[in-house]
Scaffold this motif. Sequence first.
Motif, PDB file in Angstrom:
ATOM      1  N   SER A 118      -0.500   8.265   0.605  1.00 53.99           N
ATOM      2  CA  SER A 118      -0.533   7.128  -0.325  1.00 53.99           C
ATOM      3  C   SER A 118       0.811   6.401  -0.333  1.00 53.99           C
ATOM      4  O   SER A 118       0.855   5.166  -0.410  1.00 53.99           O
ATOM      5  CB  SER A 118      -0.922   7.577  -1.725  1.00 53.99           C
ATOM      6  OG  SER A 118       0.074   8.395  -2.280  1.00 53.99           O
ATOM      7  N   HIS A 119       1.906   7.139  -0.225  1.00 53.47           N
ATOM      8  CA  HIS A 119       3.227   6.509  -0.156  1.00 53.47           C
ATOM      9  C   HIS A 119       3.353   5.680   1.120  1.00 53.47           C
ATOM     10  O   HIS A 119       3.886   4.559   1.102  1.00 53.47           O
ATOM     11  CB  HIS A 119       4.327   7.567  -0.220  1.00 53.47           C
ATOM     12  CG  HIS A 119       5.702   7.006  -0.121  1.00 53.47           C
ATOM     13  ND1 HIS A 119       6.253   6.244  -1.126  1.00 53.47           N
ATOM     14  CD2 HIS A 119       6.633   7.073   0.863  1.00 53.47           C
ATOM     15  CE1 HIS A 119       7.465   5.864  -0.762  1.00 53.47           C
ATOM     16  NE2 HIS A 119       7.722   6.362   0.454  1.00 53.47           N
ATOM     17  N   GLN A 120       2.857   6.209   2.243  1.00 48.44           N
ATOM     18  CA  GLN A 120       2.901   5.458   3.501  1.00 48.44           C
ATOM     19  C   GLN A 120       2.066   4.190   3.406  1.00 48.44           C
ATOM     20  O   GLN A 120       2.477   3.132   3.891  1.00 48.44           O
ATOM     21  CB  GLN A 120       2.410   6.328   4.656  1.00 48.44           C
ATOM     22  CG  GLN A 120       3.368   7.409   5.062  1.00 48.44           C
ATOM     23  CD  GLN A 120       2.795   8.323   6.131  1.00 48.44           C
ATOM     24  OE1 GLN A 120       1.590   8.307   6.397  1.00 48.44           O
ATOM     25  NE2 GLN A 120       3.652   9.134   6.735  1.00 48.44           N
ATOM     26  N   ILE A 121       0.905   4.285   2.781  1.00 47.47           N
ATOM     27  CA  ILE A 121       0.044   3.105   2.623  1.00 47.47           C
ATOM     28  C   ILE A 121       0.746   2.061   1.754  1.00 47.47           C
ATOM     29  O   ILE A 121       0.746   0.869   2.080  1.00 47.47           O
ATOM     30  CB  ILE A 121      -1.324   3.502   2.033  1.00 47.47           C
ATOM     31  CG1 ILE A 121      -2.130   4.291   3.062  1.00 47.47           C
ATOM     32  CG2 ILE A 121      -2.091   2.276   1.552  1.00 47.47           C
ATOM     33  CD1 ILE A 121      -3.387   4.908   2.519  1.00 47.47           C
ATOM     34  N   GLU A 122       1.357   2.519   0.651  1.00 44.87           N
ATOM     35  CA  GLU A 122       2.049   1.579  -0.228  1.00 44.87           C
ATOM     36  C   GLU A 122       3.236   0.930   0.473  1.00 44.87           C
ATOM     37  O   GLU A 122       3.498  -0.261   0.290  1.00 44.87           O
ATOM     38  CB  GLU A 122       2.508   2.288  -1.496  1.00 44.87           C
ATOM     39  CG  GLU A 122       1.379   2.633  -2.438  1.00 44.87           C
ATOM     40  CD  GLU A 122       1.839   3.446  -3.632  1.00 44.87           C
ATOM     41  OE1 GLU A 122       3.044   3.774  -3.709  1.00 44.87           O
ATOM     42  OE2 GLU A 122       0.997   3.764  -4.478  1.00 44.87           O
ATOM     43  N   SER A 123       3.964   1.701   1.276  1.00 47.18           N
ATOM     44  CA  SER A 123       5.118   1.125   1.964  1.00 47.18           C
ATOM     45  C   SER A 123       4.683   0.164   3.064  1.00 47.18           C
ATOM     46  O   SER A 123       5.361  -0.818   3.336  1.00 47.18           O
ATOM     47  CB  SER A 123       6.004   2.229   2.540  1.00 47.18           C
ATOM     48  OG  SER A 123       5.328   2.940   3.549  1.00 47.18           O
ATOM     49  N   ARG A 124       3.569   0.406   3.699  1.00 43.90           N
ATOM     50  CA  ARG A 124       3.078  -0.487   4.752  1.00 43.90           C
ATOM     51  C   ARG A 124       2.312  -1.678   4.187  1.00 43.90           C
ATOM     52  O   ARG A 124       2.125  -2.668   4.870  1.00 43.90           O
ATOM     53  CB  ARG A 124       2.183   0.286   5.716  1.00 43.90           C
ATOM     54  CG  ARG A 124       2.969   1.288   6.522  1.00 43.90           C
ATOM     55  CD  ARG A 124       2.101   2.048   7.454  1.00 43.90           C
ATOM     56  NE  ARG A 124       2.877   3.060   8.160  1.00 43.90           N
ATOM     57  CZ  ARG A 124       2.351   3.947   8.968  1.00 43.90           C
ATOM     58  NH1 ARG A 124       1.051   3.951   9.188  1.00 43.90           N
ATOM     59  NH2 ARG A 124       3.118   4.822   9.566  1.00 43.90           N
ATOM     60  N   LYS A 125       1.895  -1.550   2.937  1.00 42.57           N
ATOM     61  CA  LYS A 125       1.136  -2.637   2.308  1.00 42.57           C
ATOM     62  C   LYS A 125       1.957  -3.917   2.295  1.00 42.57           C
ATOM     63  O   LYS A 125       1.449  -4.985   2.639  1.00 42.57           O
ATOM     64  CB  LYS A 125       0.749  -2.244   0.888  1.00 42.57           C
ATOM     65  CG  LYS A 125       0.108  -3.356   0.080  1.00 42.57           C
ATOM     66  CD  LYS A 125      -0.060  -2.944  -1.348  1.00 42.57           C
ATOM     67  CE  LYS A 125       1.318  -2.986  -1.982  1.00 42.57           C
ATOM     68  NZ  LYS A 125       1.330  -2.872  -3.418  1.00 42.57           N
ATOM     69  N   ASP A 126       3.218  -3.820   1.939  1.00 41.04           N
ATOM     70  CA  ASP A 126       4.060  -5.002   1.886  1.00 41.04           C
ATOM     71  C   ASP A 126       4.206  -5.623   3.268  1.00 41.04           C
ATOM     72  O   ASP A 126       4.224  -6.847   3.413  1.00 41.04           O
ATOM     73  CB  ASP A 126       5.433  -4.655   1.307  1.00 41.04           C
ATOM     74  CG  ASP A 126       5.342  -4.240  -0.156  1.00 41.04           C
ATOM     75  OD1 ASP A 126       4.401  -4.691  -0.832  1.00 41.04           O
ATOM     76  OD2 ASP A 126       6.210  -3.475  -0.603  1.00 41.04           O
ATOM     77  N   LEU A 166       2.054  -5.516   5.674  1.00 41.79           N
ATOM     78  CA  LEU A 166       0.779  -6.084   6.113  1.00 41.79           C
ATOM     79  C   LEU A 166       0.324  -7.241   5.235  1.00 41.79           C
ATOM     80  O   LEU A 166      -0.151  -8.260   5.731  1.00 41.79           O
ATOM     81  CB  LEU A 166      -0.301  -5.002   6.127  1.00 41.79           C
ATOM     82  CG  LEU A 166      -0.109  -3.854   7.115  1.00 41.79           C
ATOM     83  CD1 LEU A 166      -1.182  -2.808   6.901  1.00 41.79           C
ATOM     84  CD2 LEU A 166      -0.149  -4.362   8.536  1.00 41.79           C
ATOM     85  N   VAL A 167       0.468  -7.076   3.948  1.00 48.76           N
ATOM     86  CA  VAL A 167      -0.056  -8.071   3.008  1.00 48.76           C
ATOM     87  C   VAL A 167       0.902  -9.245   2.865  1.00 48.76           C
ATOM     88  O   VAL A 167       0.480 -10.378   2.663  1.00 48.76           O
ATOM     89  CB  VAL A 167      -0.346  -7.410   1.639  1.00 48.76           C
ATOM     90  CG1 VAL A 167      -0.768  -8.435   0.608  1.00 48.76           C
ATOM     91  CG2 VAL A 167      -1.409  -6.340   1.794  1.00 48.76           C
TER      92      VAL A 167
END
Length: 93
Positions: free
Chosen positions: A68-76, A78-79
């Motif tokens: 979940s931390h990796q997803i949150e860090s990559r979200k910025d 990507l989004v």
Amino acid sequence: MNTQTLLNMALNGVDTLGYRLEQFGITGKVNRHNVAAFLMAEQKHLEGEWDSIQVRVNRRRSQVERISHQIESRKDALVGPVLSRINRFRARQ
């Protein structure tokens, strides 16, 4: 009923059973000491199993938190570009 009373009744029953079996020549190994040793060994076994389960649960929890931390860090990463393009498109209109 008090747990100590129940425990004493159970141990007295084990002693009586061991005595009766010994009278019949079946075994001399059923006594309160052997039963207590068996119960303590099983208690330690169950504690070990519980610790093993807790370790597995904590490991999975750690893996989920890491993902979940990796997803949150990559979200910025990507989004962010997508939002900037949307904002540019809105600004043109």
